[in-house]
Design an enzyme around this catalytic site. Sequence first.
Site: not given
Length: 732
Positions: A430, A503
């Site tokens: 990400e 995350d």
Amino acid sequence: MAEETSNYNAENIQVLEGMEAVRKRPAMYIGDTGERGYHHLVYEVVDNSIDEALAGHCSTIDVIINRDGSLTVCDNGRGIPVDMHPTQHRPAIEVVLTVLHAGGKFDGSNYKVSGGLHGVGVSCVNALSDWMKVEVKRGGKVHHIEFSRGRVTKPLEVIGECGAETGTKVTFFPDHTIFSCRAFKWETLCSRLRELAFLNKGVTIHFRDDEGEQHHEETFHYDGGIDEFVEYLNANKKPLSPIIHFEGEREGVTGTVQAEISMQYTESYSTLEQTYTNNIHTIEGGTHLTGFRTALTRTINKYGADNKLIKDKDNLTGDDMREGLTVIVSVKVPQPQFEGQTKTKLGNGEVEGIVASIVSDKLMTFFEENPAVAKTVIEKTLLAARAREAARAARESTRRKGIMDGLSLPGKLKDCSERDPAKTELFLVEGDSAGGSAQTGRDRATQAILPLRGKVLNVEKARVDRMLANAEIRTLITAIGCGFGEEWDISKARYHKIVIMTDADVDGAHIRTLLLTFFYRKMPELIEKGYVYLAQPPLYKVERKKKSEYVLTDGELTQKLLTLGLDDFEVEDGSGAVLAPERAKELLTLLAEIEETCKLVEERGFDPQTLLGDETAQGSGASMLKKEFSALSAFGFAAPDYFGGKLKALLDDVRAHGRQGLSIYRFKGLGEMDAKELYETTMNPEKRYMKRVKLDDAVAADRMFTLLMGDEVEPRRKFIEDNALNVRNLDF
Ligand code: 0RA
């Protein structure tokens, strides 16, 4: 007489050898000795009770996970026969429970319609149990017998009277020297018991967990049978048709074949086909599924052509006709043949024609009587076909440009040098900054990095054409290398580990779910093969005396602080006696849990103290709170000690003490780690911790994805609210 005795001995030896054989090669009898095999024991026992129900002798089955970790299955069937077995010279019940494959009825007329995947019978469960106790109510008396590892330890005896009541109660504790699994899982058993109740309409199954941290209890009873199953599966989808039900039976080669089908079209773009043979989930499909599909295609084509809804040039495929369809096919076959890699594919040839003929006739009648529904379904089919055509055209053009065939890999992909997919890993990262760190830190030989920018398309709400127009998705498909749709080929996978690295925040969780939805819906074989993983980056970095350490979860951090904090700290119980270090740790851990639960309860607008005092309060964390507080009494404390501040202060003191000399840093995202840190904590195969994604429960997975990613807002809101208190127990 002498002869009889020697006969008895010979048979006895055979029995012991049978039980030993199971214990020597358990996997051969129950599949494996892990979680799957452990739960399989339960299914074997329950199947016997289901058989009684199917024969019309049993209406209720109770399943209980006991406090000691054993499990009880209790039914109100006829009871296992307890009279002397005519040739084996011992009670029939002993034979049923110690002779392989003797579980079935003795007269042979009654074919076993249920039976677990391996159909080995309850004697195998006995052989693989540290102990088993069986109670039978039959002929006005309660009988009792006990075994250990397949051998009788307490012979059959009468222990009471029961009037006209009949039934069988089996309690067993799996042998932990054989199994690696240690406990029955509520969710796993729930899914299977619910499924059995759907498949055997009218049977009541009560399920209770007396062992787990939270007390669970559920009752499954469906008078609507598989129609209610379809309703359950489609709970969060918008229906396009009513639930359509077919059933019938035909003479097959080995006896009567019964078939029952229930189907419904929804607005969703995915298809859910669940097939069963004798209550066994045939994951790989087989002749019953083929028969259904053939009849569906044939009937839609014929009805569509006759009513000028479909033209030749429309070029519909079976896949188009199944878009948005949920269907259950359940057949009962006297001598099922199971084929395929996992032996979950029905092979009996005649079943195909039987199912096809039952579905064809009745589906045509349904369309004729419900022309508006037929029109809606066919219109959806046509849209699906057009989207497929558009996607194919798009694929063609990209292929011509050499984008999809692996010859030209996407520029964003930082590939590895190794070419053997068994040795390579693809990290889906990400954000560009984490992508940069991962790229610098990685092992270039075996680790490839694909940074993902922004949100991935929600494939639950998009048809193929729109999906393939999405650049992020196209990049993913090309990098993975297996192609897509009709050209899908798992053997072309360029990596055997695909690691989702996001995350540990809400956005990360969202991206992870979007990626999982994509893999589950569009590349399920990747998940079935176990190629998909979730990286587990640490939440904290803890430094002490210049030595740094990474901590994975909040729970782990709390444990660490409590351990350090208790180092030179004396804790007293409610009576003022000093607690041993281990007990002190238990008390503090409990206090930390209470604190956490109170926080969650408050976040939902309740006052923990009020909730605790309210005897009628349920849900909203009330039961968890009550359980945790009742555990306090073991330390001589009560709720006022906590709410009055005394115990809260203790917790704070110990934690503060633990924090002394520590510096604790919470990572806000992957991007905050430098290349070395990211590699050492999350990517280095020697040190990292990753979770392999497995979805062996298709029913639960389908419901979860439609719920989380589909259109219906209200059920999603409810799901999130219902589960908000369990977030810490959610195992993603
Ligand atoms: C053998 C014969 C009969 C019933 C059973 C076994 C039986 C086994 C189990 C296991 C769990 N519950 C069960 N209930 C019944 C037939 C008995 C008869 O003919 O009366």
